[in-house]
Design a protein around this motif. Structure first.
Motif, short mmCIF file in Angstrom:
data_model
loop_
_atom_site.label_atom_id
_atom_site.label_comp_id
_atom_site.label_asym_id
_atom_site.label_seq_id
_atom_site.Cartn_x
_atom_site.Cartn_y
_atom_site.Cartn_z
N MET A 63 11.72 1.78 -14.93
CA MET A 63 11.30 2.96 -14.17
C MET A 63 10.06 3.60 -14.76
SD MET A 63 14.55 5.23 -13.36
CE MET A 63 15.87 4.79 -12.29
N GLY A 151 -0.96 -4.59 -3.94
CA GLY A 151 -0.68 -3.60 -2.91
C GLY A 151 -1.09 -2.19 -3.24
N HIS A 157 0.62 -0.63 -10.82
CA HIS A 157 1.96 -1.14 -11.13
C HIS A 157 1.98 -2.66 -10.89
CE1 HIS A 157 6.58 -0.81 -10.68
NE2 HIS A 157 6.23 -0.99 -11.92
N ARG B 46 1.24 -1.08 -0.41
CA ARG B 46 2.44 -0.26 -0.49
C ARG B 46 2.13 1.12 0.07
NH1 ARG B 46 2.59 -2.33 -6.11
NH2 ARG B 46 1.90 -0.28 -6.71
N ALA B 71 17.12 2.73 -8.29
CA ALA B 71 15.91 2.17 -8.88
C ALA B 71 14.77 3.17 -8.90
CB ALA B 71 15.48 0.92 -8.12
N CYS B 105 5.43 3.04 -6.05
CA CYS B 105 5.45 2.01 -7.09
C CYS B 105 6.09 0.72 -6.59
CB CYS B 105 6.19 2.51 -8.32
SG CYS B 105 7.91 2.93 -8.05
N GLY B 106 6.91 0.81 -5.55
CA GLY B 106 7.49 -0.40 -4.98
C GLY B 106 8.80 -0.83 -5.63
N LEU B 107 9.36 -0.01 -6.53
CA LEU B 107 10.60 -0.43 -7.19
C LEU B 107 11.78 -0.43 -6.21
CD1 LEU B 107 10.31 1.31 -10.66
CD2 LEU B 107 10.38 -1.11 -10.24
N GLU B 109 11.62 -1.07 -3.03
CA GLU B 109 11.43 -2.24 -2.19
C GLU B 109 11.92 -3.50 -2.91
OE1 GLU B 109 7.47 -3.71 0.19
OE2 GLU B 109 7.33 -3.12 -1.89
N ASP B 110 11.61 -3.58 -4.22
CA ASP B 110 12.05 -4.74 -5.00
C ASP B 110 13.57 -4.77 -5.15
OD1 ASP B 110 9.42 -5.20 -5.30
OD2 ASP B 110 9.29 -4.54 -7.38
#
Lengths: 370, 151
Positions: A63, A151, A157, B46, B71, B105-107, B109-110
């Motif tokens: 995170m 992206g 990130h 994103r 997440a 950040c796309g976390l 989605e992951d």
């Protein structure tokens, strides 16, 4: 420094910033002046403090990765690389060769992007407005590569702990090669605009001199140190992420003034292109992610990893207590340490030069204040 | 002597100016005329979150597993569900996503196991109020409607 009093006509205390266009953010500099001469400069920082280290202690390892991008937001990929390497060292894993090659390409592109933005704003501070538009044009190409790869354009990130999240997109090698080919003539163009320009030389040569001893005493790293003649680059001294495989030089200069730092950074951009060209030629096949569990729980211990970020040595120190969150996370930001030398560099110079000196340190306030 | 002549005839400045003039050719203009001309967004971009529905049955793909909410570094996703007594399965009731705090950040989605939550290519996220930036399930499923400008 003698205390300034109200009736002391010789000494004037002048506040520069925090809302000043050439302090590159919210930096406040308290200048002690004798007429036009600077007797001392004191930095007041903390206007952009977000407590990133504390946030890190309250987030799991995965995170926290997006937050490191927001420290040095001009070179977000370098920050991410340092953080990922530090956690990987704690875990005792290494990214696969394919991931390492892609990481090198992206961090070197980021170095170019960071130096380009520095060049544009530094020239703008000194009065050359033209280069800003040209550097933004080239930076746009780099950001487009980032956008296609992961992206996001600025706070990318791009890396994950243990490797990469995204596979190389189709045509990335072509894009990177095209950029490299196009970019070198563009660097010549910037040099045509600036290097031999009389105003540029008069404003920069012998301004803000910081010699090698002072650099070492202050802990200054990066292009400032190399401009003073010290051949120190973490990519050569302690190679990480496969940098030992690539053939490149460390550009150095002797005088350690603002003009030399400009030359060093220009040369570094050329060297970065060299590294990218080598890396993109042979991206090895294979997996992009090492064997890292979904829940990252490093063993009890501590790790310090430092990398060569565009602005200098960027270090991450992580203490793990065996849980999913770091017990302590400390960042050694290059801009913060380099900013200390401002007082030493600006003493004795003129007020107009302080703008050039702040510009040449290449600070990002997001990283100074964290 | 040579450097003196260069100084007198301002050779260095003229060389610099030549770069400027070279770049003024219409072929070399790269500025994007944004509202009139839409940018090309990369496939992996994103942007605004989307909650995908099944293309034929229009049922949500979300299985209310709450992994995205776990997440998320900012804890901005709230998923509520209730158990269907007949099928013994969890069914999604509400899904709230606060894009004012999102850092894309796309976390999430992951983390999504069914590809229900996705960060789409929509990038125009302005709202008139802070509450407008908190997207509910309907907004997430339908997506924002961008304004098309004509000139």
């Amino acid at each position: 420094m003698p205390e300034a009093t109200f009736l002391d006509a010789n000494e004037l205390v002048l506040n520069m910033g925090p809302q000043h266009p050439s302090t590159h953010g919210v930096l406040r500099v308290v200048l002690k002046l004798d007429g036009e001469k600077i007797l001392g400069a004191e930095c007041v920082i903390g206007y952009l403090h977000r407590g990133v280290e504390k946030i890190g202690e309250n987030r799991t390892y995965q995170m926290f990765a997006p937050y490191v991008d927001r420290m040095d937001y001009v070179a977000a990929v370098s920050n991410a690389l340092g953080y990922c390497l530090a956690v990987e060292k704690l875990l005792g894993v290494e990214a696969p060769p394919r991931a390492q090659a892609v990481r090198v390409i992206l961090t070197e592109l980021n170095r170019i992007a960071s130096h380009l933005l520095w060049l544009g704003t530094h020239a703008l501070d000194i009065g050359a407005i033209t280069p800003l538009f040209y550097v933004m044009r080239e930076r746009e190409d780099i950001l487009n590569i980032y956008e296609k790869y992961c992206g996001a354009r600025l706070t990318t990130h791009a890396f994950r702990i243990g490797g990469l999240q995204y596979e190389v997109y189709e045509g990335m090698e072509r894009d990177v090669k095209a950029f490299c080919k196009k970019f070198l003539p563009r660097v010549d163009e910037y040099e045509e605009l600036l290097t031999e320009n009389r105003i540029w030389k008069d404003r920069l040569i012998n301004v803000g001199i910081l010699n090698a001893e002072d650099c070492k005493a202050y802990g200054v790293t990066g292009p400032l140190l190399r401009a003073a003649g010290v051949k120190w680059d973490i990519r050569k001294a302690h190679p990480y992420s496969g940098y030992e495989k690539y053939d490149f030089e460390i550009p150095t200069r002797e005088n350690g003034d603002t003009y030399d730092r400009y030359i060093v950074r220009i040369q570094e951009m050329r060297q970065s292109v060299r590294i990218i060209e080598q890396a993109v030629e042979g991206i090895p096949e294979g997996p992009i992610m090492a064997k890292v569990g979904k829940v990252i729980k490093p063993p009890v211990g501590e790790a310090y990893v430092s990398i060569e970020a565009p602005k200098g040595e960027l270090g991450y120190f992580i203490v793990s207590d065996g849980s999913t969150q770091p017990y302590r996370l400390r960042v050694r930001p290059p801009s913060f340490v380099n900013l200390q030398a401002l007082d030493k560099m600006s003493r004795g110079s003129l007020v107009a030069d302080i703008v050039a000196i702040i510009g040449t340190i290449d600070i990002v306030l997001g990283e100074v204040d964290r | 002597m040579k450097s003196l002549l260069r100084k007198i005839f301002l050779v260095d400045l003229i060389e610099g100016l030549w770069v400027t003039f070279r770049s003024q050719h219409p072929k070399n203009i790269v500025t994007e005329q944004y509202p009139a001309e839409r940018p090309r967004i990369a496939e992996r971009y994103r942007g605004a979150p989307r909650l995908n529905v099944h293309p034929e049955t229009k049922e949500t793909l979300c299985i209310a597993c709450n992994l995205c909410a776990l997440a998320c570094p900012e804890h901005l996703i709230v998923v509520t569900s209730e158990r269907n007594e007949q099928t013994r399965r969890k069914e999604l009731t509400t899904f709230t996503y606060d894009i004012s705090r999102c850092m894309f950040c796309g976390l999430c989605e992951d983390a999504c196991p069914t590809d229900a939550l996705e960060l789409s290519q929509d990038f125009e996220l302005a709202a008139f109020t802070r509450e407008g930036a908190i997207w509910d399930r309907q907004m997430l499923e339908e997506g924002p409607v961008p304004t098309r400008y004509r000139y």
